[in-house]
Design a protein around this motif. Structure first.
Motif, PDB file in Angstrom:
ATOM      1  N   ALA A   1      36.732 -15.543   4.861  1.00  0.00           N
ATOM      2  CA  ALA A   1      37.470 -14.392   4.341  1.00  0.00           C
ATOM      3  C   ALA A   1      37.286 -13.203   5.268  1.00  0.00           C
ATOM      4  O   ALA A   1      36.324 -13.144   6.041  1.00  0.00           O
ATOM      5  CB  ALA A   1      36.997 -14.044   2.935  1.00  0.00           C
ATOM      6  N   LEU A   2      38.210 -12.260   5.179  1.00  0.00           N
ATOM      7  CA  LEU A   2      38.100 -10.974   5.868  1.00  0.00           C
ATOM      8  C   LEU A   2      37.860  -9.905   4.818  1.00  0.00           C
ATOM      9  O   LEU A   2      38.501  -9.915   3.764  1.00  0.00           O
ATOM     10  CB  LEU A   2      39.399 -10.638   6.604  1.00  0.00           C
ATOM     11  N   ARG A   3      36.954  -8.989   5.111  1.00  0.00           N
ATOM     12  CA  ARG A   3      36.693  -7.860   4.221  1.00  0.00           C
ATOM     13  C   ARG A   3      36.002  -6.771   5.014  1.00  0.00           C
ATOM     14  O   ARG A   3      35.678  -6.949   6.192  1.00  0.00           O
ATOM     15  CB  ARG A   3      35.825  -8.286   3.035  1.00  0.00           C
TER      16      ARG A   3
ATOM     17  N   GLY B   1      36.601  -0.465   1.735  1.00  0.00           N
ATOM     18  CA  GLY B   1      36.480  -1.080   0.414  1.00  0.00           C
ATOM     19  C   GLY B   1      37.376  -2.291   0.211  1.00  0.00           C
ATOM     20  O   GLY B   1      37.545  -2.756  -0.918  1.00  0.00           O
ATOM     21  N   GLN B   2      37.915  -2.835   1.299  1.00  0.00           N
ATOM     22  CA  GLN B   2      38.824  -3.991   1.200  1.00  0.00           C
ATOM     23  C   GLN B   2      38.108  -5.184   0.566  1.00  0.00           C
ATOM     24  O   GLN B   2      37.061  -5.610   1.038  1.00  0.00           O
ATOM     25  CB  GLN B   2      39.337  -4.383   2.587  1.00  0.00           C
ATOM     26  N   ASP B   3      38.671  -5.704  -0.514  1.00  0.00           N
ATOM     27  CA  ASP B   3      38.154  -6.924  -1.132  1.00  0.00           C
ATOM     28  C   ASP B   3      38.367  -8.095  -0.184  1.00  0.00           C
ATOM     29  O   ASP B   3      39.244  -8.040   0.689  1.00  0.00           O
ATOM     30  CB  ASP B   3      38.878  -7.199  -2.453  1.00  0.00           C
ATOM     31  N   PRO B   4      37.610  -9.176  -0.347  1.00  0.00           N
ATOM     32  CA  PRO B   4      37.781 -10.331   0.539  1.00  0.00           C
ATOM     33  C   PRO B   4      39.205 -10.886   0.488  1.00  0.00           C
ATOM     34  O   PRO B   4      39.784 -11.042  -0.586  1.00  0.00           O
ATOM     35  CB  PRO B   4      36.779 -11.346  -0.007  1.00  0.00           C
ATOM     36  N   ILE B   5      39.736 -11.155   1.676  1.00  0.00           N
ATOM     37  CA  ILE B   5      41.039 -11.793   1.816  1.00  0.00           C
ATOM     38  C   ILE B   5      40.759 -13.224   2.252  1.00  0.00           C
ATOM     39  O   ILE B   5      40.334 -13.459   3.384  1.00  0.00           O
ATOM     40  CB  ILE B   5      41.912 -11.088   2.874  1.00  0.00           C
ATOM     41  N   PRO B   6      40.963 -14.217   1.362  1.00  0.00           N
ATOM     42  CA  PRO B   6      40.661 -15.609   1.724  1.00  0.00           C
ATOM     43  C   PRO B   6      41.552 -16.088   2.869  1.00  0.00           C
ATOM     44  O   PRO B   6      42.719 -15.699   2.974  1.00  0.00           O
ATOM     45  CB  PRO B   6      40.962 -16.394   0.445  1.00  0.00           C
ATOM     46  N   LEU B   7      40.986 -16.930   3.724  1.00  0.00           N
ATOM     47  CA  LEU B   7      41.719 -17.476   4.867  1.00  0.00           C
ATOM     48  C   LEU B   7      41.877 -18.978   4.697  1.00  0.00           C
ATOM     49  O   LEU B   7      40.908 -19.673   4.413  1.00  0.00           O
ATOM     50  CB  LEU B   7      40.968 -17.177   6.167  1.00  0.00           C
TER      51      LEU B   7
ATOM     52  N   VAL C   1      35.669  -1.550   9.678  1.00  0.00           N
ATOM     53  CA  VAL C   1      35.495  -2.700  10.565  1.00  0.00           C
ATOM     54  C   VAL C   1      35.782  -3.986   9.790  1.00  0.00           C
ATOM     55  O   VAL C   1      35.148  -4.253   8.768  1.00  0.00           O
ATOM     56  CB  VAL C   1      34.073  -2.741  11.155  1.00  0.00           C
ATOM     57  N   PRO C   2      36.742  -4.810  10.268  1.00  0.00           N
ATOM     58  CA  PRO C   2      37.026  -6.080   9.598  1.00  0.00           C
ATOM     59  C   PRO C   2      35.895  -7.078   9.857  1.00  0.00           C
ATOM     60  O   PRO C   2      35.546  -7.350  11.001  1.00  0.00           O
ATOM     61  CB  PRO C   2      38.318  -6.567  10.257  1.00  0.00           C
ATOM     62  N   LEU C   3      35.327  -7.588   8.790  1.00  0.00           N
ATOM     63  CA  LEU C   3      34.231  -8.554   8.891  1.00  0.00           C
ATOM     64  C   LEU C   3      34.751  -9.925   8.505  1.00  0.00           C
ATOM     65  O   LEU C   3      35.316 -10.088   7.424  1.00  0.00           O
ATOM     66  CB  LEU C   3      33.102  -8.161   7.939  1.00  0.00           C
ATOM     67  N   LEU C   4      34.550 -10.912   9.378  1.00  0.00           N
ATOM     68  CA  LEU C   4      34.861 -12.292   9.016  1.00  0.00           C
ATOM     69  C   LEU C   4      33.614 -12.848   8.347  1.00  0.00           C
ATOM     70  O   LEU C   4      32.524 -12.816   8.922  1.00  0.00           O
ATOM     71  CB  LEU C   4      35.204 -13.128  10.248  1.00  0.00           C
ATOM     72  N   THR C   5      33.781 -13.338   7.131  1.00  0.00           N
ATOM     73  CA  THR C   5      32.639 -13.899   6.416  1.00  0.00           C
ATOM     74  C   THR C   5      32.817 -15.399   6.232  1.00  0.00           C
ATOM     75  O   THR C   5      33.937 -15.900   6.132  1.00  0.00           O
ATOM     76  CB  THR C   5      32.445 -13.240   5.032  1.00  0.00           C
ATOM     77  N   VAL C   6      31.694 -16.094   6.228  1.00  0.00           N
ATOM     78  CA  VAL C   6      31.656 -17.529   5.948  1.00  0.00           C
ATOM     79  C   VAL C   6      30.706 -17.680   4.759  1.00  0.00           C
ATOM     80  O   VAL C   6      29.541 -17.280   4.849  1.00  0.00           O
ATOM     81  CB  VAL C   6      31.138 -18.331   7.168  1.00  0.00           C
ATOM     82  N   GLU C   7      31.236 -18.201   3.680  1.00  0.00           N
ATOM     83  CA  GLU C   7      30.461 -18.315   2.442  1.00  0.00           C
ATOM     84  C   GLU C   7      29.799 -16.979   2.071  1.00  0.00           C
ATOM     85  O   GLU C   7      28.660 -16.928   1.633  1.00  0.00           O
ATOM     86  CB  GLU C   7      29.418 -19.432   2.547  1.00  0.00           C
TER      87      GLU C   7
ATOM     88  N   ALA D   1      49.156  -2.465  13.741  1.00  0.00           N
ATOM     89  CA  ALA D   1      49.525  -2.985  15.065  1.00  0.00           C
ATOM     90  C   ALA D   1      48.679  -4.183  15.484  1.00  0.00           C
ATOM     91  O   ALA D   1      48.874  -4.727  16.562  1.00  0.00           O
ATOM     92  CB  ALA D   1      49.385  -1.876  16.107  1.00  0.00           C
ATOM     93  N   TRP D   2      47.736  -4.602  14.644  1.00  0.00           N
ATOM     94  CA  TRP D   2      46.814  -5.676  15.008  1.00  0.00           C
ATOM     95  C   TRP D   2      47.072  -6.936  14.194  1.00  0.00           C
ATOM     96  O   TRP D   2      47.361  -6.872  13.007  1.00  0.00           O
ATOM     97  CB  TRP D   2      45.369  -5.225  14.796  1.00  0.00           C
ATOM     98  N   THR D   3      46.935  -8.085  14.865  1.00  0.00           N
ATOM     99  CA  THR D   3      47.083  -9.382  14.206  1.00  0.00           C
ATOM    100  C   THR D   3      45.772 -10.148  14.339  1.00  0.00           C
ATOM    101  O   THR D   3      45.152 -10.161  15.406  1.00  0.00           O
ATOM    102  CB  THR D   3      48.232 -10.202  14.835  1.00  0.00           C
ATOM    103  N   PHE D   4      45.366 -10.782  13.242  1.00  0.00           N
ATOM    104  CA  PHE D   4      44.169 -11.614  13.208  1.00  0.00           C
ATOM    105  C   PHE D   4      44.605 -13.061  13.056  1.00  0.00           C
ATOM    106  O   PHE D   4      45.542 -13.363  12.319  1.00  0.00           O
ATOM    107  CB  PHE D   4      43.274 -11.228  12.023  1.00  0.00           C
ATOM    108  N   GLU D   5      43.893 -13.956  13.746  1.00  0.00           N
ATOM    109  CA  GLU D   5      44.192 -15.391  13.643  1.00  0.00           C
ATOM    110  C   GLU D   5      42.887 -16.171  13.563  1.00  0.00           C
ATOM    111  O   GLU D   5      41.914 -15.858  14.246  1.00  0.00           O
ATOM    112  CB  GLU D   5      44.986 -15.850  14.865  1.00  0.00           C
ATOM    113  N   ALA D   6      42.888 -17.183  12.703  1.00  0.00           N
ATOM    114  CA  ALA D   6      41.772 -18.129  12.613  1.00  0.00           C
ATOM    115  C   ALA D   6      42.388 -19.515  12.540  1.00  0.00           C
ATOM    116  O   ALA D   6      43.315 -19.753  11.775  1.00  0.00           O
ATOM    117  CB  ALA D   6      40.928 -17.857  11.375  1.00  0.00           C
ATOM    118  N   ARG D   7      41.854 -20.422  13.372  1.00  0.00           N
ATOM    119  CA  ARG D   7      42.391 -21.790  13.417  1.00  0.00           C
ATOM    120  C   ARG D   7      41.326 -22.731  13.945  1.00  0.00           C
ATOM    121  O   ARG D   7      40.368 -22.296  14.599  1.00  0.00           O
ATOM    122  CB  ARG D   7      43.632 -21.857  14.295  1.00  0.00           C
TER     123      ARG D   7
END
Length: 194
Positions: free
Chosen positions: A109-111, A56-62, A148-154, A74-80
């Motif tokens: 965003a991640l959600r 139920g994680q709300d979108p986390i803007p990146l 499952v972490p989902l990377l969303t675009v728009e 223990a996990w790190t996510f990176e977007a660049r």
């Protein structure tokens, strides 16, 4: 005897996720590849070593200026942004990384999953299916699908990494698959264990 008969019936059904109660707080559960006997509470929510967000994680803007980096346990996510020194082929060979082509300025965003989410897997000619169907096809454990972490675009699911029967696997949505000469912004996304 009743417990043994119930366990045999559940095991014989072969239905993934089916569970039979055994004496002394134990249970038998059917997984994709095995029958597992253990403490009932532990089997109900078996831990998996994979990137995860709370259900139920709300979108986390990146913000990609210059790098978005977030740690979850223990996990790190990176977007660049993709740099000239990056090797897209090497990144795509890593199941925990991908290069995406996203529209310039599109919000990322991640959600976690939502009812009605769809996913257009690469190789399906742009056709989409329910995200849940993709996760089932990958044999992602039912207890893990909501994490499952989902990377969303728009708002559209563009990429994710999930535990599957073949280990950790990443999936890229066809509309965001990177190609040389990407008309939008080329973005590197990856997970790693801290």
């Amino acid at each position: 005897w009743v417990h043994v008969e119930d366990a045999l019936r559940v095991a014989g059904s072969g239905r993934v996720g089916a569970q039979a109660t055994l004496p002394r707080g134990l249970a038998l559960r059917v997984t994709y590849e095995a029958l597992v006997i253990g403490e009932a509470d532990a089997l109900a929510d078996a831990p998996t070593d994979a990137p995860a967000l709370p259900p139920g994680q709300d979108p986390i803007p990146l913000d990609l200026a210059p790098v978005a980096r977030l740690t979850f346990g223990a996990w790190t996510f990176e977007a660049r942004p993709l740099t000239p020194g990056d090797d897209p082929d090497a990144l795509h060979a890593d199941p925990l990384a991908a290069v995406l082509c996203v529209p310039a300025g599109a919000p990322l965003a991640l959600r976690t999953r939502r009812t009605g989410d769809r996913f257009a897997p690469r190789g399906m000619g742009g056709h989409s299916q329910k995200l849940t169907a993709t996760l089932i096809d990958m044999k992602v454990p039912a207890s893990w699908r909501g994490r499952v972490p989902l990377l969303t675009v728009e708002g559209q699911v563009a990429w994710f990494v999930a535990p599957s029967a073949q280990g950790l696997r990443g999936r890229v949505a066809e509309p965001f698959a990177w190609r040389a000469g990407c008309a939008g912004q080329s973005v590197v996304v990856r997970w790693w264990r801290a």
